[in-house]
Design a protein around this motif. Structure first.
Motif, PDB file in Angstrom:
ATOM      1  N   ASN A 114       0.830  -1.196   0.000  1.00  0.00           N
ATOM      2  CA  ASN A 114       0.000   0.000   0.000  1.00  0.00           C
ATOM      3  C   ASN A 114       0.868   1.251   0.000  1.00  0.00           C
ATOM      4  O   ASN A 114       1.556   1.526   0.986  1.00  0.00           O
ATOM      5  CB  ASN A 114      -0.934   0.005   1.210  1.00  0.00           C
ATOM      6  N   PHE A 115       0.832   1.961  -1.108  1.00  0.00           N
ATOM      7  CA  PHE A 115       1.543   3.232  -1.224  1.00  0.00           C
ATOM      8  C   PHE A 115       0.543   4.360  -0.958  1.00  0.00           C
ATOM      9  O   PHE A 115      -0.560   4.373  -1.505  1.00  0.00           O
ATOM     10  CB  PHE A 115       2.092   3.424  -2.646  1.00  0.00           C
ATOM     11  N   ALA A 227       4.515   7.214   1.745  1.00  0.00           N
ATOM     12  CA  ALA A 227       4.337   6.246   2.829  1.00  0.00           C
ATOM     13  C   ALA A 227       4.355   4.847   2.245  1.00  0.00           C
ATOM     14  O   ALA A 227       3.586   4.547   1.312  1.00  0.00           O
ATOM     15  CB  ALA A 227       3.036   6.507   3.574  1.00  0.00           C
ATOM     16  N   PHE A 228       5.221   4.005   2.770  1.00  0.00           N
ATOM     17  CA  PHE A 228       5.353   2.627   2.321  1.00  0.00           C
ATOM     18  C   PHE A 228       4.710   1.721   3.365  1.00  0.00           C
ATOM     19  O   PHE A 228       5.272   1.510   4.447  1.00  0.00           O
ATOM     20  CB  PHE A 228       6.825   2.274   2.113  1.00  0.00           C
ATOM     21  N   ASP A 229       3.525   1.202   3.033  1.00  0.00           N
ATOM     22  CA  ASP A 229       2.716   0.471   3.999  1.00  0.00           C
ATOM     23  C   ASP A 229       2.575   1.328   5.255  1.00  0.00           C
ATOM     24  O   ASP A 229       2.413   2.539   5.157  1.00  0.00           O
ATOM     25  CB  ASP A 229       3.313  -0.909   4.283  1.00  0.00           C
ATOM     26  N   ASN A 230       2.678   0.708   6.428  1.00  0.00           N
ATOM     27  CA  ASN A 230       2.593   1.476   7.676  1.00  0.00           C
ATOM     28  C   ASN A 230       3.956   1.542   8.367  1.00  0.00           C
ATOM     29  O   ASN A 230       4.026   1.829   9.572  1.00  0.00           O
ATOM     30  CB  ASN A 230       1.573   0.843   8.629  1.00  0.00           C
ATOM     31  N   VAL A 235      10.258  11.597   3.411  1.00  0.00           N
ATOM     32  CA  VAL A 235       9.885  12.998   3.245  1.00  0.00           C
ATOM     33  C   VAL A 235      10.961  13.683   2.413  1.00  0.00           C
ATOM     34  O   VAL A 235      12.155  13.568   2.701  1.00  0.00           O
ATOM     35  CB  VAL A 235       9.757  13.704   4.613  1.00  0.00           C
ATOM     36  N   GLU A 236      10.545  14.400   1.377  1.00  0.00           N
ATOM     37  CA  GLU A 236      11.491  15.049   0.479  1.00  0.00           C
ATOM     38  C   GLU A 236      11.560  16.539   0.751  1.00  0.00           C
ATOM     39  O   GLU A 236      10.576  17.255   0.573  1.00  0.00           O
ATOM     40  CB  GLU A 236      11.080  14.792  -0.974  1.00  0.00           C
ATOM     41  N   PHE A 257      -2.313  12.414   5.975  1.00  0.00           N
ATOM     42  CA  PHE A 257      -2.741  11.956   4.651  1.00  0.00           C
ATOM     43  C   PHE A 257      -4.254  11.756   4.632  1.00  0.00           C
ATOM     44  O   PHE A 257      -4.933  12.138   3.664  1.00  0.00           O
ATOM     45  CB  PHE A 257      -2.034  10.653   4.281  1.00  0.00           C
ATOM     46  N   SER A 258      -4.777  11.166   5.692  1.00  0.00           N
ATOM     47  CA  SER A 258      -6.215  10.935   5.764  1.00  0.00           C
ATOM     48  C   SER A 258      -6.992  12.247   5.732  1.00  0.00           C
ATOM     49  O   SER A 258      -8.015  12.369   5.029  1.00  0.00           O
ATOM     50  CB  SER A 258      -6.561  10.151   7.037  1.00  0.00           C
ATOM     51  N   GLN A 259      -6.518  13.254   6.460  1.00  0.00           N
ATOM     52  CA  GLN A 259      -7.202  14.545   6.469  1.00  0.00           C
ATOM     53  C   GLN A 259      -7.080  15.255   5.126  1.00  0.00           C
ATOM     54  O   GLN A 259      -8.043  15.875   4.641  1.00  0.00           O
ATOM     55  CB  GLN A 259      -6.663  15.421   7.593  1.00  0.00           C
TER      56      GLN A 259
END
Length: 282
Positions: A114-115, A227-230, A235-236, A257-259
């Motif tokens: 999950n990406f 985000a790579f899985d959990n 961060v770039e 991310f969710s918000q």
């Protein structure tokens, strides 16, 4: 809201310094005495113990040997390497070109299921066309004045992006609307990129959201992050890639991310915004 992405790296480095300082104290040594035993300048022990200087593997071995703590060498070296890998300057990463970076991260991309990607400045790498990637990587090479292997790096990026089409991978991607208008290559290349972006929206493993210019913000624009899985968030920033692995901080980025996802448009609305950006090029 996410804290500074430096916090994980700083905390990890501080933890290594604290462990070394405790080993020195347990051995009953002062910093000056330890420096003498190691053959260092008198201030080096203090700089390491206070976290001002990152110790090399050799420094850690010498430190532990001087303190009679050889059994802790392996763990401390592993912890120190992990801390240093959290914050790595782009000039260091790209010192021998960018092709190798893409090749080294292929296993990470292949094992991630999950990406979740938030992009505030560029189309995410796994969805870039050859022309767009060439514009991006050319600009990076010129700005950083590092080894020019743009042609090979573009090919490596496209090969890494095969995870979009192959295997069991899901992609949730959020783009600030401004990303659709940033011209990092010529108009023909930009048009091709936006056409490709619109075409992949229908793939069952891709969820693409566009955050409109006028959206009511609950989270301000952030640095681009992957985000790579959990397990990990990359961060770039302008000068470095920061890898966040502390679970509480990873959770904070996923919550952000969710918000951000909640204020993004999808489907026909997102496609219409991409189309408007395409029309601006004609």
């Amino acid at each position: 809201m996410p804290p500074s992405p430096l916090s994980s790296a700083e905390a990890a480095r501080a933890a290594v310094a604290a462990r070394l300082h405790e080993i020195m104290r347990a051995a009953g040594l002062t910093g000056r005495e330890l420096a003498v035993r190691c053959g260092w300048h008198k201030s080096k022990s203090s700089r390491i113990a206070r976290g001002m200087t990152s110790p090399s593997d050799t420094d850690i071995r010498a430190w532990c040997l001087a303190c009679g703590a050889e059994d802790q060498v392996a763990d401390l070296i592993a912890a120190s390497r992990s801390a240093e890998s959290m914050y790595v300057e782009w000039r260091q990463i790209h010192s021998d070109g960018m092709r190798h970076v893409h090749q080294r991260t292929v296993p990470l991309y292949q094992r991630t299921r999950n990406f979740r990607v938030y992009a505030s400045n560029l189309i995410p790498g796994m969805l870039q066309t050859a022309a767009y990637a060439t514009g991006v990587l050319r600009s990076i090479t010129d700005f950083q004045k590092t080894t020019d292997d743009v042609t090979q790096a573009v090919q490596a990026r496209l090969e890494r992006s095969s995870v979009v089409r192959e295997g069991n991978h899901r992609f949730a991607l959020l783009l600030e609307e401004a990303v659709l208008y940033y011209r990092v290559c010529d108009d023909t290349g930009m048009l091709g990129q936006l056409q490709y972006l619109r075409s992949v929206m229908g793939r069952p493993n891709i969820s693409l959201g566009v955050i409109p210019f006028g959206a009511r913000r609950t989270v301000w624009p952030l640095e681009t992050f992957y985000a790579f899985d959990n397990a990990r968030v990359a961060v770039e920033t302008l000068t470095a890639e920061i890898n966040v692995t502390v679970p509480s901080e990873v959770h904070t980025y996923l919550r952000a991310f969710s918000q951000l996802s909640g204020i993004a448009e999808r489907g026909a609305a997102a496609e219409a915004r991409i189309t408007r950006a395409m029309n601006s090029l004609r």
